[in-house]
Write a protein that holds these residues in place. Structure first.
Motif, PDB file in Angstrom:
ATOM      1  N   MET A   1       0.721  -1.359   0.005  1.00 12.32           N
ATOM      2  CA  MET A   1       0.092  -0.156  -0.205  1.00 12.32           C
ATOM      3  C   MET A   1       0.943   1.266   0.051  1.00 12.32           C
ATOM      4  SD  MET A   1      -3.219   0.941   2.656  1.00 12.32           S
ATOM      5  CE  MET A   1      -3.833  -0.531   2.235  1.00 12.32           C
ATOM      6  N   SER A   2       0.567   2.408  -0.865  1.00 12.63           N
ATOM      7  CA  SER A   2       1.432   3.269  -0.939  1.00 12.63           C
ATOM      8  C   SER A   2       1.257   4.560   0.192  1.00 12.63           C
ATOM      9  CB  SER A   2       0.996   4.225  -2.100  1.00 12.63           C
ATOM     10  OG  SER A   2      -0.519   4.587  -2.140  1.00 12.63           O
ATOM     11  N   THR A   3       1.975   5.253   0.309  1.00  7.46           N
ATOM     12  CA  THR A   3       2.075   6.183   1.370  1.00  7.46           C
ATOM     13  C   THR A   3       0.865   7.118   1.348  1.00  7.46           C
ATOM     14  OG1 THR A   3       4.642   6.532   1.476  1.00  7.46           O
ATOM     15  CG2 THR A   3       3.548   8.097   2.578  1.00  7.46           C
ATOM     16  N   PRO A   4       0.373   7.525   0.363  1.00  4.94           N
ATOM     17  CA  PRO A   4      -0.906   8.294   0.475  1.00  4.94           C
ATOM     18  C   PRO A   4      -2.006   7.679   1.168  1.00  4.94           C
ATOM     19  CG  PRO A   4       0.266   8.733  -1.585  1.00  4.94           C
ATOM     20  CD  PRO A   4       0.922   7.699  -0.784  1.00  4.94           C
ATOM     21  N   SER A   5      -2.207   6.238   0.817  1.00  2.00           N
ATOM     22  CA  SER A   5      -3.009   5.317   1.059  1.00  2.00           C
ATOM     23  C   SER A   5      -2.914   5.113   2.559  1.00  2.00           C
ATOM     24  CB  SER A   5      -3.011   3.808   0.376  1.00  2.00           C
ATOM     25  OG  SER A   5      -2.984   4.195  -1.214  1.00  2.00           O
ATOM     26  N   ILE A   6      -1.744   4.867   3.035  1.00  2.00           N
ATOM     27  CA  ILE A   6      -1.674   4.731   4.445  1.00  2.00           C
ATOM     28  C   ILE A   6      -2.103   5.844   5.181  1.00  2.00           C
ATOM     29  CG2 ILE A   6       0.231   4.283   6.164  1.00  2.00           C
ATOM     30  CD1 ILE A   6       1.725   2.566   4.080  1.00  2.00           C
ATOM     31  N   THR A 147     -12.124   3.347  -1.290  1.00 10.78           N
ATOM     32  CA  THR A 147     -11.785   2.849  -2.663  1.00 10.78           C
ATOM     33  C   THR A 147     -10.832   4.020  -3.483  1.00 10.78           C
ATOM     34  OG1 THR A 147     -13.457   1.507  -2.912  1.00 10.78           O
ATOM     35  CG2 THR A 147     -12.365   2.006  -5.023  1.00 10.78           C
ATOM     36  N   THR A 148     -11.428   5.321  -3.359  1.00 13.56           N
ATOM     37  CA  THR A 148     -10.575   6.379  -4.057  1.00 13.56           C
ATOM     38  C   THR A 148      -9.311   6.735  -3.460  1.00 13.56           C
ATOM     39  OG1 THR A 148     -12.862   7.287  -4.660  1.00 13.56           O
ATOM     40  CG2 THR A 148     -10.833   8.767  -4.818  1.00 13.56           C
ATOM     41  N   LEU A 149      -9.354   6.392  -2.020  1.00 15.94           N
ATOM     42  CA  LEU A 149      -8.061   6.925  -1.386  1.00 15.94           C
ATOM     43  C   LEU A 149      -7.153   5.698  -1.112  1.00 15.94           C
ATOM     44  CD1 LEU A 149      -9.913   9.096   1.058  1.00 15.94           C
ATOM     45  CD2 LEU A 149      -8.372  10.166  -0.740  1.00 15.94           C
ATOM     46  N   THR A 150      -7.685   4.409  -1.100  1.00 18.79           N
ATOM     47  CA  THR A 150      -6.593   3.389  -0.819  1.00 18.79           C
ATOM     48  C   THR A 150      -6.687   2.272  -1.917  1.00 18.79           C
ATOM     49  OG1 THR A 150      -8.257   2.116   0.518  1.00 18.79           O
ATOM     50  CG2 THR A 150      -6.971   3.903   1.793  1.00 18.79           C
ATOM     51  N   SER A 151      -6.237   1.236  -1.850  1.00 19.30           N
ATOM     52  CA  SER A 151      -6.549   0.174  -2.467  1.00 19.30           C
ATOM     53  C   SER A 151      -7.521  -0.873  -1.828  1.00 19.30           C
ATOM     54  CB  SER A 151      -5.065  -0.591  -2.807  1.00 19.30           C
ATOM     55  OG  SER A 151      -4.671  -1.144  -1.649  1.00 19.30           O
ATOM     56  N   LEU A 152      -8.283  -0.589  -0.722  1.00 22.12           N
ATOM     57  CA  LEU A 152      -9.067  -1.581  -0.255  1.00 22.12           C
ATOM     58  C   LEU A 152     -10.416  -1.325  -1.363  1.00 22.12           C
ATOM     59  CD1 LEU A 152      -8.650  -0.759   3.446  1.00 22.12           C
ATOM     60  CD2 LEU A 152      -7.729  -2.580   2.147  1.00 22.12           C
ATOM     61  N   PRO A 153     -11.110  -2.555  -0.988  1.00 25.80           N
ATOM     62  CA  PRO A 153     -12.480  -2.792  -1.752  1.00 25.80           C
ATOM     63  C   PRO A 153     -13.465  -1.920  -1.211  1.00 25.80           C
ATOM     64  CG  PRO A 153     -12.074  -4.761  -0.519  1.00 25.80           C
ATOM     65  CD  PRO A 153     -10.538  -3.809  -0.563  1.00 25.80           C
ATOM     66  N   SER A 154     -14.534  -1.384  -1.593  1.00 27.30           N
ATOM     67  CA  SER A 154     -15.446  -0.714  -1.184  1.00 27.30           C
ATOM     68  C   SER A 154     -16.153  -1.443  -0.220  1.00 27.30           C
ATOM     69  CB  SER A 154     -16.635  -0.042  -2.641  1.00 27.30           C
ATOM     70  OG  SER A 154     -17.240  -1.334  -2.932  1.00 27.30           O
ATOM     71  N   TRP A 155     -16.412  -2.576  -0.106  1.00 32.73           N
ATOM     72  CA  TRP A 155     -17.197  -3.169   0.837  1.00 32.73           C
ATOM     73  C   TRP A 155     -16.659  -3.108   2.228  1.00 32.73           C
ATOM     74  CZ3 TRP A 155     -15.355  -6.980   4.239  1.00 32.73           C
ATOM     75  CH2 TRP A 155     -14.223  -7.774   3.629  1.00 32.73           C
ATOM     76  N   VAL A 156     -15.221  -2.868   2.455  1.00 36.46           N
ATOM     77  CA  VAL A 156     -14.660  -2.810   3.617  1.00 36.46           C
ATOM     78  C   VAL A 156     -15.076  -1.438   4.159  1.00 36.46           C
ATOM     79  CG1 VAL A 156     -12.569  -2.431   4.751  1.00 36.46           C
ATOM     80  CG2 VAL A 156     -12.754  -4.140   2.913  1.00 36.46           C
ATOM     81  N   GLY A 157     -15.177  -0.325   3.310  1.00 34.63           N
ATOM     82  CA  GLY A 157     -15.550   1.107   3.768  1.00 34.63           C
ATOM     83  C   GLY A 157     -17.008   0.882   4.225  1.00 34.63           C
ATOM     84  N   ILE A 158     -17.779   0.122   3.438  1.00 36.28           N
ATOM     85  CA  ILE A 158     -19.306   0.079   3.789  1.00 36.28           C
ATOM     86  C   ILE A 158     -19.711  -0.405   5.297  1.00 36.28           C
ATOM     87  CG2 ILE A 158     -21.378  -0.972   3.157  1.00 36.28           C
ATOM     88  CD1 ILE A 158     -20.498  -0.546   0.280  1.00 36.28           C
ATOM     89  N   ALA A 159     -18.880  -1.801   5.465  1.00 40.24           N
ATOM     90  CA  ALA A 159     -18.897  -2.492   6.594  1.00 40.24           C
ATOM     91  C   ALA A 159     -18.489  -1.863   7.742  1.00 40.24           C
ATOM     92  CB  ALA A 159     -18.491  -3.889   6.443  1.00 40.24           C
ATOM     93  N   GLY A 160     -17.404  -1.322   7.699  1.00 38.19           N
ATOM     94  CA  GLY A 160     -16.620  -0.661   8.523  1.00 38.19           C
ATOM     95  C   GLY A 160     -17.474   0.530   9.285  1.00 38.19           C
ATOM     96  N   ALA A 161     -18.040   1.326   8.271  1.00 35.82           N
ATOM     97  CA  ALA A 161     -18.872   2.430   8.484  1.00 35.82           C
ATOM     98  C   ALA A 161     -19.971   1.904   9.254  1.00 35.82           C
ATOM     99  CB  ALA A 161     -19.246   3.209   7.178  1.00 35.82           C
ATOM    100  N   GLY A 162     -20.669   1.230   8.820  1.00 34.11           N
ATOM    101  CA  GLY A 162     -21.983   0.408   9.486  1.00 34.11           C
ATOM    102  C   GLY A 162     -21.556  -0.168  10.889  1.00 34.11           C
ATOM    103  N   VAL A 163     -20.515  -0.647  11.170  1.00 34.90           N
ATOM    104  CA  VAL A 163     -20.055  -1.198  12.491  1.00 34.90           C
ATOM    105  C   VAL A 163     -19.896   0.138  13.591  1.00 34.90           C
ATOM    106  CG1 VAL A 163     -18.346  -2.237  13.899  1.00 34.90           C
ATOM    107  CG2 VAL A 163     -19.540  -3.302  11.802  1.00 34.90           C
ATOM    108  N   LEU A 164     -19.262   1.088  12.867  1.00 35.59           N
ATOM    109  CA  LEU A 164     -18.895   2.362  13.999  1.00 35.59           C
ATOM    110  C   LEU A 164     -20.285   3.165  14.273  1.00 35.59           C
ATOM    111  CD1 LEU A 164     -15.825   3.833  12.185  1.00 35.59           C
ATOM    112  CD2 LEU A 164     -15.880   2.710  14.325  1.00 35.59           C
TER     113      LEU A 164
END
Length: 578
Positions: A1-6, A147-164
């Motif tokens: 993962m690149s520095t901007p993504s981290i 997805t735009t800012l990192t290389s992670l798939p979008s479902w990670v952001g959706i699930a993570g936001a939902g849990v938080l």
């Protein structure tokens, strides 16, 4: 993962951690049902204004409006105008009376005003529908940001936001998220102000000009992968290299697009040389000069009127906005809160609009790949280049985006949980926590299963549903003695069905061109007047069923608090005397 993504991932994680920690402060004082539902009606005007602004400025506002400005130019300015004007209408028509009603939720208000269990059930279903439809783009915005800012798939952001979101609501309910949303508002304001000022200085120092009779140009050789099927339009012959399916034909090599609209299938790669004019989504201004001028054709005017009606009337019916007015001590504080909110959200909309304008200069390639909603996220690194300055500024914007979708989502979940708790579960305090989990499951599943939708398309549709259902109910319920249960019920059903048709066509992606297509995507221009008309006509026909206590109820809604006639004041005095 690149520095901007981290850096971006760390910024998002810190926002989530800070939200949980701040929310835990509310747990210590959230003990009763009233604490969880309306913070015991003790939130002051300024803190509540910050919390309202935090949850109202959603991912659609933070990301979507800038994307609309990037695509549509001056015409898109009607969106923030409508969303701000909605609070002015709320201030003038329903803010103080709604607080004096003593209700916890919209279904509470409907039954207290009209004494109809059937109407209450319909309102409960509508609150859930509107809340889930509004949560969908918030969660998808979380996926888009990741997805735009990192290389992670979008479902990670959706699930993570939902849990938080569920954790913050379960922890302390309304009292807990009030602190969190106020913090998130100031974070969003900071995350927009600094990048906007930096990008503006760089734009001015480079002597760039957006008033040109040509399309924006690629500043360097660029390859774009089209993520969703797209219709792109060019105003001049445009050379490119394509690999995929273009205009229904499989291609793998150079070609030249003639002026007009071209259809590009999903997964197609388009490569452009430096200096090539940038294609734009079909129907959008093809040159910078057209982009700076508001459109005035009949279809555009119809769309503008419908946007204004949806934004102004729809704000009055959004469940997560209205529930905030139940947390305020009195009607005067409700009015004062609304005035402060107008200033707070107005400032943010100015910054978002500015970033949308600057994105036309720094990230015009987003017009091609369908990711215009990501303009705010990418402007910092595009303006400052790849380096620590751009990466850190990008991390700040990432934090603001995280605050945007978390604050609105938590407000929606707590309002939905309140309705489920009071109208469906009708149980003990632990059932509020169960209601919060149930409120989030449906939109999370939808966000994971539905193709990502344009934020600028879905959110106005939610406003249209709200405008055509709850706005007539609240305005007539507060100001007209002659409203009857039958009139309110039929008006809500007519407005709900007409606006739901537009939602169905939009989700199916089968909207025709022309004025009819505009009305399907922006149904408020038709649905809202018909809903009002239906309520009035049916109420006139059923005037004998006007509630016997209508005069007393309206007196409670409009009499100053110092007279002691508000519903919750009367109930407290009755309990004391008993």
């Amino acid at each position: 993962m690149s520095t901007p993504s981290i850096i971006a991932l760390a910024a998002i994680g810190l926002v989530g951690l800070a939200s949980v920690i701040i929310g835990s402060l509310g747990v210590r004082v959230a003990r009763s049902t009233s604490d969880f539902l309306v913070a015991s009606r003790t939130v002051g005007a300024v803190p509540n204004a910050a919390a309202i602004s935090g949850e109202y400025l959603s991912a659609a506002a933070f990301l979507g409006i800038a994307g609309l400005v990037l695509r549509e130019g001056a015409t898109a300015l009607w969106y923030p105008i409508a969303f701000c004007a909605g609070y002015l209408a709320l201030l003038l028509l329903v803010a103080a009376p709604l607080r004096r009603s003593g209700a916890y939720t919209i279904p509470d208000f409907a039954e207290a005003r009209l004494h109809s269990p059937r109407l209450r059930r319909i309102c409960t279903a509508l609150v859930l529908l509107i809340g889930w439809l509004y949560l969908l783009p918030q969660l998808q915005g979380a996926g888009l940001s990741l997805t735009t800012l990192t290389s992670l798939p979008s479902w990670v952001g959706i699930a993570g936001a939902g849990v938080l979101v569920v954790l913050s609501v379960v922890a302390g309910g309304m009292r807990s998220i009030t602190f969190v949303q106020a913090f998130q508002y100031w974070l969003k304001l900071t995350a927009l102000t600094i990048p906007a000022l930096v990008a503006l200085v760089l734009f001015a120092s480079h002597g760039r000009d957006l008033d040109r009779p040509t399309a924006p140009e690629f500043t360097a050789a660029t390859t774009v992968s089209v993520e969703t099927p797209a219709k792109l339009e060019v105003a001049a012959p445009t050379p490119l290299t394509a690999r995929g399916t273009v205009d229904g034909v499989a291609v793998d090599g150079p070609l030249t697009w003639q002026p007009g609209v071209h259809v590009v299938d999903r997964g197609t790669e388009l490569s452009f040389a430096a200096g090539t004019g940038i294609p734009v989504p079909a129907g959008s201004p093809t040159t910078d000069r057209e982009w700076l001028e508001p459109r005035s054709d009949s279809a555009s005017l119809l769309e503008i009127y419908s946007i204004l009606i949806a934004g102004i009337a729809g704000t009055m019916g959004l469940p997560h906005v209205l529930v905030r007015f139940y947390t305020i001590p009195d009607g005067r504080a409700a009015r004062r809160t609304t005035v402060v909110v107008l200033a707070m959200i107005g400032g943010v909309f100015v910054l978002v609009t500015l970033l949308g304008l600057l994105s036309r200069a720094f990230t015009p390639q987003l017009l091609v790949d369908g990711n215009s909603d990501g303009a705010v996220l990418l402007v910092p690194t595009a303006a400052l280049g790849q380096g620590w300055a751009g990466w850190l500024l990008g991390g700040l914007v990432s934090a603001g985006a995280a605050a945007a979708f978390l604050s609105t989502s938590s407000g929606l979940v707590v309002s939905l949980a309140g309705v489920l708790f009071t109208d469906v579960l009708r149980g003990r305090l632990r059932d509020f926590r169960l209601a919060a989990v149930l409120s989030a499951i449906v939109p999370i599943a939808l966000a994971l299963g539905v193709t990502r939708l344009d934020l600028g398309l879905t959110v106005p549709l939610v406003f249209a549903v709200s405008a055509a259902t709850f706005c007539p109910l609240l305005v007539l319920g507060v100001w007209w003695r002659g409203l009857t249960p039958a009139g309110a019920t039929w008006g809500i059903l007519v407005g709900g069905v007409l606006s739901a048709i537009g939602v169905g066509f939009a989700l199916a992606g089968a909207v025709p061109d022309g004025a009819f297509g505009v009305l399907l995507l922006r149904p408020a221009a038709v649905a809202v007047p018909l809903a009002f008309l239906t309520m009035v006509v049916v109420s006139k026909l059923t005037r004998k069923s006007v509630p016997l206590d209508a005069d007393r109820t309206l007196l409670q809604l409009h009499a100053p608090e110092r007279l002691g006639l508000s519903r919750d004041r009367v109930e407290r005095e009755s309990e004391t005397s008993a």
